[in-house]
Design a protein around this motif. Sequence first.
Motif, PDB file in Angstrom:
ATOM      1  N   GLY A 145       2.668   7.251  -6.479  1.00 49.62           N
ATOM      2  CA  GLY A 145       1.799   8.339  -6.945  1.00 49.62           C
ATOM      3  C   GLY A 145       2.327   9.708  -6.554  1.00 49.62           C
ATOM      4  N   GLU A 146       2.956   9.772  -5.380  1.00 52.83           N
ATOM      5  CA  GLU A 146       3.498  11.064  -4.921  1.00 52.83           C
ATOM      6  C   GLU A 146       4.588  11.590  -5.852  1.00 52.83           C
ATOM      7  N   TRP A 199       7.829   2.105   5.170  1.00 51.26           N
ATOM      8  CA  TRP A 199       7.346   3.446   5.526  1.00 51.26           C
ATOM      9  C   TRP A 199       8.473   4.475   5.473  1.00 51.26           C
ATOM     10  N   GLU A 213      -3.884   3.100   8.735  1.00 51.72           N
ATOM     11  CA  GLU A 213      -3.911   3.010   7.269  1.00 51.72           C
ATOM     12  C   GLU A 213      -2.859   3.954   6.699  1.00 51.72           C
ATOM     13  N   HIS A 215      -2.412   6.066   4.297  1.00 50.89           N
ATOM     14  CA  HIS A 215      -2.553   7.402   3.707  1.00 50.89           C
ATOM     15  C   HIS A 215      -2.807   8.467   4.770  1.00 50.89           C
ATOM     16  N   ASP A 242       0.833  -1.216   0.000  1.00 48.35           N
ATOM     17  CA  ASP A 242       0.000   0.000   0.000  1.00 48.35           C
ATOM     18  C   ASP A 242       0.864   1.262   0.000  1.00 48.35           C
ATOM     19  N   ILE A 243       1.868   1.289   0.874  1.00 47.83           N
ATOM     20  CA  ILE A 243       2.664   2.531   0.969  1.00 47.83           C
ATOM     21  C   ILE A 243       3.525   2.700  -0.278  1.00 47.83           C
ATOM     22  N   GLU A 280       2.739   1.793  -3.309  1.00 43.57           N
ATOM     23  CA  GLU A 280       1.845   2.338  -4.351  1.00 43.57           C
ATOM     24  C   GLU A 280       1.544   3.813  -4.085  1.00 43.57           C
ATOM     25  N   TYR A 281       1.267   4.114  -2.811  1.00 43.35           N
ATOM     26  CA  TYR A 281       0.958   5.512  -2.469  1.00 43.35           C
ATOM     27  C   TYR A 281       2.127   6.421  -2.845  1.00 43.35           C
ATOM     28  N   MET A 282       3.343   6.015  -2.445  1.00 42.98           N
ATOM     29  CA  MET A 282       4.511   6.875  -2.684  1.00 42.98           C
ATOM     30  C   MET A 282       4.834   6.955  -4.178  1.00 42.98           C
ATOM     31  N   GLY A 339       1.595   8.475   4.378  1.00 46.63           N
ATOM     32  CA  GLY A 339       0.823   9.510   3.706  1.00 46.63           C
ATOM     33  C   GLY A 339       1.675  10.724   3.374  1.00 46.63           C
ATOM     34  N   TRP A 340       1.009  11.867   3.307  1.00 43.01           N
ATOM     35  CA  TRP A 340       1.699  13.100   2.964  1.00 43.01           C
ATOM     36  C   TRP A 340       2.758  13.455   4.019  1.00 43.01           C
TER      37      TRP A 340
END
Length: 497
Positions: free
Chosen positions: A115-116, A159, A442, A444, A108-109, A111-113, A460-461
């Motif tokens: 996108g960042e 993370w 979670e 994000h 998850d992280i 994929e999130y990063m 997250g951010w």
Amino acid sequence: MVKEYGILIGGKWVKSNSGETFDNVNPANERVIAKFQSGTPDDVNRAVDAAEKALGYWRDFPAPKRGEILLKAAQLLRKDKERLARLMTMEMGKVIAEARGDVQEAIDITEYMAGEGRRLFTQTTPSELRDKFCTSVRIPVGIFGLITPWNFPVAIPSWKITPALICGNTMIFKPASDTPLCAIEFVKILEKAGVPKGVINLVTGSGSKVGSAIVKHKKIRGISFTGSREVGEFVTKEAGLKKVGLELGGKNGIIVMDDADLELALDGVIWGGYGTTGQRCTAASRVIVHHKIKAKFERMLVSRIKRLRLGDGLKPTTDVGPQINAKAVEKTHEYTGIGIKEGAKLLCGGKPAKINGKGFFYRPTLFTDVAPDMRIAQEEIFGPSISMIPVKTLDEAIDVMNGIIYGLSSAIYTNDLKNAFESIERIEAGLTYVNSSTIGAEVHLPFGGIKGTGHAREAGWAGIEEFSDVKSVYVDYSGTLQRAQIDNVPGPRKKRK
Ligand code: NAD
């Protein structure tokens, strides 16, 4: 034959200069899994040289392209999820469903990063002066030192590593000595996804040799540390002016009010207190219970705890796995002795256990009639031990919740909206859950604590802010000297010639 793993320096897996290795042991059966390099400060120097060499290239690599590498890594992780989860259970004992969750968190992280890489936002603002453009840009910190604990052997490194990568840093990663294999496997996936040589360097070994050399190294600009409060204090003292993020221990509480759904609260307390064998920074080690439902809730808890099955986390029938090592079992047992001596009432558990004569198991333990200032209610045990503290009102419950040095996670079970919102406002913690346990963040949302838990915010951010610096940029296109705060009456725009 037991396999021997290397350390990663400048894209090569090599031996440590020490010529020594250490063993890693499966805590469920005490079998040796593999051998790892006992790194030295000299290995750290070599790793820093490699990270320094790679920095210019990686910093200039467009962030969306860094994101593409992370996306590929997330896909590889997804394919390898089951293999990594099984390795994790073997290496540190958490039950297989939780190990899958740990790897999922890394997916998850990542994929999130990824996108960042197309965001890395900053602020653009108006200027107080005419013909002047004000903005800010995000820049990497430089070389980062990443030091991690063993309890989330893939998730916690992810993370730190993924935001550090997307922000353009290079890094030296030192995993905990109880979980080097998961760390190595995770880094190998990042290499396979295309992270260039020297961007991530990994040195295994002790905290006193490798960890402290990283913390003190002059060329390392940032330290991201997750671990105990004691080592966190060492990092604070020794890191000098580096950018430091600390994620330390906790003594998290669940308030159970008299209007709560007790079946729901029961699930939450069992999951929060004994999930990961109580070895989560966010584990629920205090249950702050309203006196009107205390006796009933105790009976419900004891009956459920007695049905929990200890065992090897790879077996689907296991509810509670082993602790990480023999020292951890000793520590939990020492606190059982302290609790009894302090006058708390032991309702169940309170003993180490073996399965087929092996393993570092401890029976899920429940104390009641615990006073808020007892050591078992104040200090982090990091094992399957819960202290129940009776209270009469919500005010008293919140005072008890806040009456500790830590400030990581908290929860309240209530059906009264006023109780819930007052708790959200007044509990001193980085996380508050309503009608849900103290664990289960979670990726994000920001994650981290306050007070003695440290000050970092990861995921997250917040993770982007932790692993980057911001530079303000002023572009004056007026063609005259404009002095901020002095020439503050806007004049006419200068005419073009
Ligand atoms: P620890 O502090 O013993 O070790 C953490 C890491 O620091 C390991 O890699 C270790 O080798 C290294 N280390 C040890 N001495 C060092 C030194 N002098 N200099 C630099 N590095 C050094 O912690 P642990 O037993 O691995 O993990 C359990 C602790 O981590 C608990 O207190 C738990 O609450 C905390 N934790 C916090 C969070 C959070 O996000 N707040 C998450 C997980 C775990």
